[in-house]
Structures are given as C-alpha cells and as structure tokens.
Design a protein around this motif. Structure first.
Motif, PDB file in Angstrom:
ATOM      1  N   UNK A  95       0.832  -1.198   0.000  1.00 15.96           N
ATOM      2  CA  UNK A  95       0.000   0.000   0.000  1.00 15.96           C
ATOM      3  C   UNK A  95       0.868   1.251   0.000  1.00 15.96           C
ATOM      4  N   UNK A  96       2.056   1.182   0.603  1.00 17.58           N
ATOM      5  CA  UNK A  96       2.920   2.340   0.780  1.00 17.58           C
ATOM      6  C   UNK A  96       3.955   2.517  -0.334  1.00 17.58           C
ATOM      7  N   UNK A  97       4.040   1.586  -1.269  1.00 14.78           N
ATOM      8  CA  UNK A  97       5.092   1.600  -2.290  1.00 14.78           C
ATOM      9  C   UNK A  97       5.205   2.927  -3.020  1.00 14.78           C
ATOM     10  N   UNK A  98       4.092   3.447  -3.493  1.00 12.07           N
ATOM     11  CA  UNK A  98       4.141   4.692  -4.260  1.00 12.07           C
ATOM     12  C   UNK A  98       4.554   5.873  -3.389  1.00 12.07           C
ATOM     13  N   UNK A  99       4.105   5.894  -2.150  1.00 13.79           N
ATOM     14  CA  UNK A  99       4.439   7.000  -1.238  1.00 13.79           C
ATOM     15  C   UNK A  99       5.925   7.012  -0.931  1.00 13.79           C
ATOM     16  N   UNK A 100       6.475   5.864  -0.552  1.00 12.29           N
ATOM     17  CA  UNK A 100       7.882   5.838  -0.137  1.00 12.29           C
ATOM     18  C   UNK A 100       8.833   5.940  -1.319  1.00 12.29           C
ATOM     19  N   UNK A 101       8.364   5.637  -2.522  1.00 11.68           N
ATOM     20  CA  UNK A 101       9.217   5.738  -3.708  1.00 11.68           C
ATOM     21  C   UNK A 101       9.172   7.127  -4.348  1.00 11.68           C
ATOM     22  N   UNK A 102       8.274   7.990  -3.895  1.00 12.00           N
ATOM     23  CA  UNK A 102       8.166   9.332  -4.469  1.00 12.00           C
ATOM     24  C   UNK A 102       9.419  10.137  -4.144  1.00 12.00           C
ATOM     25  N   UNK A 103       9.998  10.740  -5.153  1.00  9.52           N
ATOM     26  CA  UNK A 103      11.237  11.486  -4.983  1.00  9.52           C
ATOM     27  C   UNK A 103      10.935  12.834  -4.336  1.00  9.52           C
ATOM     28  N   UNK A 104      11.638  13.131  -3.250  1.00 10.37           N
ATOM     29  CA  UNK A 104      11.431  14.394  -2.542  1.00 10.37           C
ATOM     30  C   UNK A 104      12.461  15.453  -2.921  1.00 10.37           C
ATOM     31  N   UNK A 105      13.611  15.035  -3.486  1.00 11.78           N
ATOM     32  CA  UNK A 105      14.623  16.007  -3.887  1.00 11.78           C
ATOM     33  C   UNK A 105      15.586  15.349  -4.858  1.00 11.78           C
ATOM     34  N   UNK A 106      16.169  16.163  -5.742  1.00 10.89           N
ATOM     35  CA  UNK A 106      17.200  15.697  -6.671  1.00 10.89           C
ATOM     36  C   UNK A 106      18.242  16.789  -6.848  1.00 10.89           C
ATOM     37  N   UNK A 107      19.466  16.379  -7.120  1.00 14.36           N
ATOM     38  CA  UNK A 107      20.551  17.322  -7.375  1.00 14.36           C
ATOM     39  C   UNK A 107      21.503  16.711  -8.397  1.00 14.36           C
TER      40      UNK A 107
END
Length: 186
Positions: A24-36
């Motif tokens: 159930x949480x796969x999409x939430x925890x895989x969402x990228x919060x930052x990139x550099x």
C-alpha cells in the motif's frame, strides 16, 4: 531560430520495483522528494523516503548505488502513515567536488555519505553538541555504530532535518533543524 521544442529531449530514470515488494505504501515511499546534479553534471542524486540513490546520466535502467537511510523504519510504515511522517520530504545536497552527499533524518540527525556508499557519518544538529558530536555508522542497514540495531521506538519523529545545503566551494554544510540553522565544517 529553432523553437524550444527542437531543444527538448527526455530520459526516464526508473528502477523497476520487484512485484513481490509492492505494498500500500510503495508509491508514497518511492516518491522522490529532492534531486541534485553533481557539479560535473555526470551524476544525479535523488532522495525518497527510505533511500538516497546515485544515478549515472548515461544509465537510466537502475541507479549506480542505493544507500538505505531509513530501512529500519520499513516495519513502522503503517504508524508513520497514520502520523503523516511518511510524507516528510527530506532534501539532499552534493559537495562541490561531487565526492560526498548529505541528507537529513529524524532525531535531528543528518548523514554524510561518500560517493561509494562506504562511509556514513551521522551528526546530530544540536545547540549543545554532545561529546564528539558524531556517530559513525558502519554502513549496514538499520545498524548503528558498532553494529547495534537502531530501535525505531527510540526515534523522535518531531525532530527532523528536512532542509540542508552544501557550500559549493567549501567543506561546509548548512542544516535546518526545527527553528534553528546550523553550519558545520566537515
């Protein structure tokens, strides 16, 4: 003159998830919060809830390296969802030479990793630093210094380092913890 669309091309960097790991949480925890990008433009670092990933721009199919930051929280995803912590967006930053990465965590900790994922220096952002101020982590998932398990029950989820930045030319990191701004020479 060429139109803007003549200059736009695209790449998709995606690591395929194993079907057995979906939840159930796969999409939430895989969402990228930052990139550099690294300064040389060759690598991209991305941060999601559980990991920091290092991507080579010439290899879209999988990251070069995945550094597990919050793997010890995987068993608590339901609790973290209920108290909204699972939606915390941790930033990441790259040293000017591209050899080190920094990202935040809970307990007012932030982690500094080398580009190979071999070392993890964990520092608590605090007004009154503890003796030595650093906690060396041995690089094993969910293990603290000396190989002890990190107990998720002992984590203060109200203290978190979400925002930080590495100085582009010096070995200094700015860290925001609660309503304080800290600068560390590393």
């Amino acid at each position: 003159p060429p139109t803007l669309s003549a200059w736009v091309t695209g790449k998709i960097f995606e690591e395929a998830e194993h079907p057995g790991n979906k939840s159930f949480f796969s999409e939430i925890i895989a969402s990228i919060s930052d990139i550099k990008f690294t300064r040389d433009g060759r690598y991209i670092i991305s941060r999601d809830y559980l990991t920091l990933k290092i991507w080579d721009i010439n290899m879209e199919s999988r990251p070069l390296r995945t550094i597990h930051i919050h793997e010890h929280l995987r068993s608590k995803l339901c609790d973290l969802y209920e108290n909204d912590c699972i939606f915390d967006k941790f930033e990441c930053s790259v040293s000017g030479d591209g050899n080190n990465f920094v990202t935040g965590s809970y307990n007012n900790f932030f982690h500094i990793y080398d580009r190979y994922g071999q070392s993890d220096i964990c520092i608590e952002a605090a007004k009154v630093p503890k003796p030595n101020g650093k906690v060396a982590i041995n690089g094993k998932d969910g293990k603290g210094a000396g190989g002890q398990d990190i107990n998720p029950e002992d984590i203060d989820f109200s203290k978190k380092v979400l925002h930080l930045a590495w100085h582009p030319e010096q070995s200094a990191v700015a860290v925001a913890g609660l309503n304080n701004l800290y600068i560390y020479c590393v």
